[in-house]
Design an enzyme around this catalytic site. Structure first.
Site, PDB file in Angstrom:
ATOM      1  N   ARG A 121      -6.868   1.005  -1.936  1.00  0.00           N
ATOM      2  CA  ARG A 121      -5.620   1.649  -2.200  1.00  0.00           C
ATOM      3  C   ARG A 121      -4.800   0.908  -3.297  1.00  0.00           C
ATOM      4  NH1 ARG A 121      -1.552  -0.422   2.706  1.00  0.00           N
ATOM      5  NH2 ARG A 121      -3.107  -2.047   3.491  1.00  0.00           N
TER       6      ARG A 121
ATOM      7  N   SER B  66       2.803   1.337   1.397  1.00  0.00           N
ATOM      8  CA  SER B  66       1.326   1.610   1.929  1.00  0.00           C
ATOM      9  C   SER B  66       0.429   2.148   0.576  1.00  0.00           C
ATOM     10  CB  SER B  66       1.363   2.326   2.891  1.00  0.00           C
ATOM     11  OG  SER B  66       2.032   1.966   4.233  1.00  0.00           O
TER      12      SER B  66
ATOM     13  N   GLU C 227       5.799  16.269   4.326  1.00  0.00           N
ATOM     14  CA  GLU C 227       4.617  16.301   3.414  1.00  0.00           C
ATOM     15  C   GLU C 227       4.518  17.894   2.890  1.00  0.00           C
ATOM     16  OE1 GLU C 227       4.876  14.979   6.475  1.00  0.00           O
ATOM     17  OE2 GLU C 227       4.257  12.786   6.193  1.00  0.00           O
TER      18      GLU C 227
ATOM     19  N   PHE D 264      -2.023  13.153   6.778  1.00  0.00           N
ATOM     20  CA  PHE D 264      -0.808  13.611   6.235  1.00  0.00           C
ATOM     21  C   PHE D 264      -0.851  14.491   4.943  1.00  0.00           C
ATOM     22  CE2 PHE D 264       0.988   9.915   8.509  1.00  0.00           C
ATOM     23  CZ  PHE D 264       0.845  10.414   9.804  1.00  0.00           C
TER      24      PHE D 264
ATOM     25  N   HIS E 282      -5.445   5.468   3.676  1.00  0.00           N
ATOM     26  CA  HIS E 282      -5.772   4.916   5.072  1.00  0.00           C
ATOM     27  C   HIS E 282      -6.666   6.201   5.703  1.00  0.00           C
ATOM     28  CE1 HIS E 282      -2.356   2.483   4.094  1.00  0.00           C
ATOM     29  NE2 HIS E 282      -2.318   2.066   5.559  1.00  0.00           N
TER      30      HIS E 282
ATOM     31  N   ARG F 151      -7.416   1.750   3.690  1.00  0.00           N
ATOM     32  CA  ARG F 151      -6.826   0.751   3.954  1.00  0.00           C
ATOM     33  C   ARG F 151      -7.025  -0.571   3.779  1.00  0.00           C
ATOM     34  NH1 ARG F 151      -5.296  -1.810   9.342  1.00  0.00           N
ATOM     35  NH2 ARG F 151      -3.261  -2.742   9.023  1.00  0.00           N
TER      36      ARG F 151
END
Lengths: 317, 281
Positions: free
Chosen positions: A13, A40, A61, A86, A112, A170
């Site tokens: 990421r 994140s 979203e 999501f 993630h 992640r």
């Protein structure tokens, strides 16, 4: 057999975030949208450098995907960022109608992904997203293996016109792709040459496949490892050429065997030269809480699983 | 500016187009299409600033999104009569290999359409996105969208409504086709909408109503008022009170013609109420 060196563990990421930061400086049409996960997704630098081109959508979203589709009208290149769950399952119909069917130049960037999300558990560990996205006509599906490749892919998809799903993760994992390696959408990267088995891996499983190949070499088995970062369009030629030589294949992915890379490879082989195949993937199950390493072990997504699958597939030749 | 008489004539012709299109293929949605004929005719021929020809990017012109895509017959007729594509092409509505799909789409490259719609609730987000891009591009033109009232039952609408107000998307006018009917019956029976004025105002929108949404002068006045309220820090919502099936007596005051085509006799009766003005396709 060619050996690869881990230049230090890094999260994929961050490769996305650093790629996006670079794009912010080089391409003024790039805009970034985030659904309350800026940190994140490592989008903070882009946000700080270009606040006018960063859009905090909030925990909404579906709205984010629709806004991204609309922003392409007028020439912007939207990069959406949220967790893979999501980014796909939650907004499938929005992606299907407003992005894919409408052929909008939206880059859906999903962190993630898979079971290595870890402790948050199965609600957040999507293992179906590759399947969901590859079924959409016109959608390009990319699953990168390390920091360097993720950064390169982030830069490359900005130059590609059309909807893209970019999947990354992640945890901090081995970084071994050469920093200067150009990312070519739809072009497999052959990592090792071998004669006994083809191991086709994507995402975090690519490093595991390299580890497996070393173990196999010590046991006298010569493995050809191919990094398939683009699941759609699939580099069928690279797979067929390799399997034509080795006569069998193991596919390895952090995804359900249903709908994943393995099925795409199986279709390619079935239509051309059928060959024994084993699937290193989750077995139609949800995940659970745990550390990434524990989960990779429990769900059979590591080098040991690839070694085991290889021995089995060779016995079926 | 177009005079009301010529717009009336265009509306009558659009009604004929709608009726003949759905009759030919025995499918489609005449009720909502007829209810929005005056609005879309006025919007495209009197209100919006449009460039010649069609460019997907919609730069330096006003842009419209149809979110309730099932009323495709009316947008197809209005676009064709505005010159986006040949009116003869209306003859291909819902047929195999047509650009005039059951619900509007960009997929076959129909000029005038910038996004697919049909699965409800997505068009407000899309319109907001284009409005944001116009701001980034320094393009002072407006973005319009149309939504069914039943469509407001979709949750994404309220995500979008919250975003637009919270981020001062004030170059955007969303119109609600407020006919109080949906497929299964009255909205009050299916899922009551409550006060739309109170709801949109609570979300931070500037709300106004056009009480007779089938009257061209009322639409002109209402949309002029809506335009005057843009650029003031709030998105603008127009509650357009319409009559589903307007202009065809037996299609009015009922939800029955939401998604049903007239038979031969019904078509004849409906067309007799709307004599040809600009020439059938």
């Amino acid at each position: 057999m060619k050996k690869y060196t881990n230049t230090g563990n890094k999260d994929t990421r961050s490769g996305f975030g650093d790629g996006l930061t670079e794009l912010g400086k080089t391409n003024e049409n790039v805009v970034a949208l985030c659904a309350d996960l800026t940190g994140s997704l490592k989008m903070n630098a882009f946000k700080d450098n270009h606040p006018e081109r960063f859009f905090q959508i909030g925990i909404a979203e579906a709205n984010m995907i629709g806004i991204a589709a609309g922003m392409t009208i007028g020439g912007k290149i939207p990069f959406t960022g949220t967790f893979a769950n999501f980014s796909t399952g939650r907004v499938y119909d929005q992606i299907r109608q407003s992005v894919a069917y409408s052929d909008k130049n939206v880059k859906i960037c999903a962190s993630h992904a898979g079971i290595t999300l870890g402790e948050d558990g199965a609600t957040h560990q999507i293992l179906e997203d590759i399947g969901l996205m590859k079924m959409l006509p016109g959608m390009t599906v990319i699953n990168t293996c390390d920091y360097n490749q993720t950064k390169a892919a982030t830069l490359a998809i900005a130059e590609h016109h059309g909807p893209v799903y970019l999947r990354f993760g992640r945890p901090k994992v081995a970084n071994f792709t050469p920093e200067d390696q150009k990312f070519e959408i739809g072009k497999a990267v052959q990592l090792t040459e071998g004669t006994d088995v083809t191991i086709v891996a994507t995402g975090h499983l690519v490093w595991e496949a390299l580890q497996a190949a070393e173990t196999l070499e010590a046991a006298g088995i010569s493995a050809e490892v191919i990094n398939i970062h683009t699941i759609k369009p699939l580099d069928e030629e690279a797979i067929l050429t390799s399997v034509g030589k080795t006569g069998c294949v193991v596919t390895a992915e952090e995804h359900n065997f249903l709908g994943g890379l393995g099925e795409s490879v199986a279709r390619t082989l079935a239509l051309n030269t059928p060959a024994p195949q084993e699937f290193v993937a989750t077995q139609d199950t949800f995940g659970e809480s745990g550390t990434p390493a524990q989960l990779m072990e429990k769900y059979g997504l590591n080098a040991a699983s690839i070694v085991k699958a290889t021995k089995k597939v060779i016995s079926r030749k | 500016m177009s005079d009301n008489k010529s717009l009336e004539n265009l509306v009558t012709q659009v009604r004929r187009d709608i009726l003949r299109m759905v009759h030919k293929v025995n499918s489609g949605h005449p009720g909502g299409s007829l209810g929005c004929a005056e609005f879309l005719v006025t919007l495209y021929n009197d209100i919006m600033k449009l460039n010649d020809g069609f460019a997907m990017d919609g730069k330096e012109e006003d842009v419209f999104f149809l979110s309730n895509g099932h009323i495709s017959p009316v947008i197809y007729s209005v676009l064709a009569r505005r010159g986006y594509f040949p009116v003869e092409e209306l003859n291909t509505f819902r047929l195999l290999d047509s650009r005039l799909q059951g619900h509007p789409t960009t997929h076959e490259g129909l000029p005038g359409i910038r996004i697919a719609s049909g699965s409800l609730g997505q068009g407000m987000s899309v319109a907001i996105g284009t409005a944001l891009t116009k701001k980034l591009n320094g393009d002072n033109h407006l973005v319009y969208s149309l939504h069914g009232d039943g469509e407001l039952q979709e949750g994404q609408i309220w995500e979008a409504a919250m975003y637009a107000a919270g981020n001062k998307v004030d170059n955007y006018i969303a119109t609600i086709d407020y006919n109080k009917k949906q497929i299964d019956g009255a909205t009050d029976d299916v899922l009551p909408l409550g006060s739309l004025t109170a709801k949109f105002e609570a979300f931070g929108w500037d709300v106004l109503a056009i009480e007779n949404g089938n009257d061209i002068q009322a639409i002109k006045d209402g949309l002029a008022e809506a335009k005057s309220r843009t650029g003031k820090g709030k998105p603008v919502c127009v509650l357009l009170h319409t009559e589903m099936g307007n202009g065809v007596d037996f299609m009015m005051h009922t939800h029955a013609w939401h998604g049903k085509a007239p038979n031969d006799e019904q078509l004849e009766s409906a067309l007799a109420q709307n004599p040809e003005t600009l020439g059938d396709y």
